[in-house]
Design a protein around this motif. Sequence first.
Motif, short mmCIF file in Angstrom:
data_model
loop_
_atom_site.label_atom_id
_atom_site.label_comp_id
_atom_site.label_asym_id
_atom_site.label_seq_id
_atom_site.Cartn_x
_atom_site.Cartn_y
_atom_site.Cartn_z
N ARG A 150 0.82 -1.22 0.00
CA ARG A 150 0.00 0.00 0.00
C ARG A 150 0.85 1.26 0.00
NH1 ARG A 150 -3.00 -3.83 -0.45
NH2 ARG A 150 -5.13 -4.02 0.34
N LEU A 151 2.01 1.19 0.63
CA LEU A 151 2.88 2.36 0.76
C LEU A 151 4.32 1.97 0.44
CD1 LEU A 151 3.50 5.30 1.66
CD2 LEU A 151 3.69 4.43 4.00
N LEU A 152 4.90 2.65 -0.55
CA LEU A 152 6.32 2.48 -0.87
C LEU A 152 6.96 3.86 -0.82
CD1 LEU A 152 8.82 0.96 -1.81
CD2 LEU A 152 8.00 1.16 -4.16
N MET A 153 7.87 4.04 0.14
CA MET A 153 8.50 5.35 0.33
C MET A 153 9.97 5.27 -0.04
SD MET A 153 6.73 6.88 3.80
CE MET A 153 7.59 8.43 3.54
N LEU A 154 10.36 6.12 -1.00
CA LEU A 154 11.76 6.24 -1.41
C LEU A 154 12.23 7.68 -1.22
CD1 LEU A 154 11.49 4.05 -4.59
CD2 LEU A 154 13.15 3.65 -2.77
N ASN A 155 11.60 8.39 -0.31
CA ASN A 155 11.90 9.80 -0.10
C ASN A 155 13.31 10.00 0.44
OD1 ASN A 155 10.54 8.51 2.27
ND2 ASN A 155 11.17 10.41 3.28
N SER A 156 13.87 11.15 0.20
CA SER A 156 15.19 11.55 0.73
C SER A 156 16.28 10.57 0.34
CB SER A 156 15.13 11.69 2.26
OG SER A 156 14.17 12.65 2.65
N ASN A 157 16.29 10.20 -0.94
CA ASN A 157 17.37 9.43 -1.53
C ASN A 157 17.90 10.17 -2.76
OD1 ASN A 157 17.72 6.56 -0.31
ND2 ASN A 157 15.51 6.81 -0.42
N VAL A 173 -1.02 -0.25 -4.90
CA VAL A 173 -0.22 0.71 -4.14
C VAL A 173 -1.03 1.99 -3.96
CG1 VAL A 173 1.90 2.06 -4.07
CG2 VAL A 173 1.92 -0.22 -5.07
N GLU A 174 -1.20 2.39 -2.72
CA GLU A 174 -1.96 3.62 -2.47
C GLU A 174 -1.08 4.86 -2.67
OE1 GLU A 174 -3.70 3.32 1.38
OE2 GLU A 174 -5.01 1.65 0.82
N HIS A 175 0.19 4.78 -2.24
CA HIS A 175 1.09 5.91 -2.38
C HIS A 175 2.48 5.43 -2.79
CE1 HIS A 175 -2.04 7.69 0.21
NE2 HIS A 175 -1.70 8.83 -0.34
N LEU A 176 2.97 5.97 -3.91
CA LEU A 176 4.35 5.75 -4.32
C LEU A 176 5.04 7.10 -4.27
CD1 LEU A 176 6.71 4.15 -5.50
CD2 LEU A 176 5.72 4.44 -7.77
#
Length: 387
Positions: A150-157, A173-176
């Motif tokens: 549901r949530l895949l976070m790749l922030n701050s890379n 996936v709700e939020h990519l």
Amino acid sequence: MLLSLAVALTSAALALAVAIPCPSQCICLSQAQVLCNTGGLTEIPVNKLPPTVEHLSLTKNHFPLIRSDAFNGLRYLKKLSLDGNNISVIRPFAFRGLPKLRELSIQHTPLTTVAQFAFAGLQNVTAILLGHNKIHKVEGYAFAGTSNVRLLMLNSNPLHRIETSAFSGLTVVEHLILPSGIKVIEPDAFSGLDSVGLIKLPYMDLSTLKGHTFRGLSHVHVLQIQDSDLGIIKPAAFEGMFHISSLKLLNNKIDSIVELKFTPDAKVRSLKLQGNHLLDTPAQGTISLEGLESIVVIHNHFPCDCHIHNLLEGPLANGSSAEFSANNFCISPLQYNGQTISSINLNAIGRCNDDISRDNWDAPASSSSTFVHRLLLAVTCSILFAR
């Protein structure tokens, strides 16, 4: 009585200690919850952990490598944290054999690459948190078979490159959430990504938005591209994606649009272009917006040159040149910069002559004045976008 109570409690504690296998560097709060934080571990003590563990925290240890099947045997594990380790490599199928795993967090590590099949086979994981690492590349099929995220976070890379089929296998996936600074998106990068709530692509630095970038992407509620340098939008950049409820291009710099076409078969419901700066007016026939239920084009900046008439008569104006002119601005020439299109005297701007083709218009050798005009246009747009 007190002595008997103390003896009973001591016996119970000893019995519990014997019943729960626990590595010396860890604290086993119960058979279901184990903390191994800042324990100086150099290997994952999978054989020493209670097989019934559900929540496992292994933060701030020294795991440079996560091997394939690294947690095999922990079939009841639901939540796993590997934050703060010195992880640099994750082998294929590293988390295989965890049928009940729901949340996986690997953050604040030196991990540079989301390797092929690294997160493959996680059928029931709902959240993968990969923020605040050193990831600069997502390889193809990194999430193959991981279908319920549901949530895949790749922030701050410092993610610079998204390879073909990087997100293949992800569905529902709700939020990519992707980080800023992406420089290359290969064709079919989002192929196989299905049933997504929001895909947000901010602060990219592309030279081109390549053909078939979004091919294979389907059933997305919002695809939002914002605050980016998109360079040249090539033919078929948005071709091959289906069932997109809302496509938003917000506050981007666009050198030119070679082609932007949608057909009814694509089932793209709405398009919003807002706050973008275009260096070049799209040529006649390069934009086709068939099948869209809603088209919003506001607060954009276009060159107010001899091509402005084609723009006002084209599909971006959506049949209302007056409304379009009142809600969009000129970026060039300099005397018109920042003014609404409706505020300038369009009758004073002649149409492009038939013998002046776009190729001639763009050719720097045709005249020194044309070269200077386009140079000033590029500088002006860069300054405005930098603001």
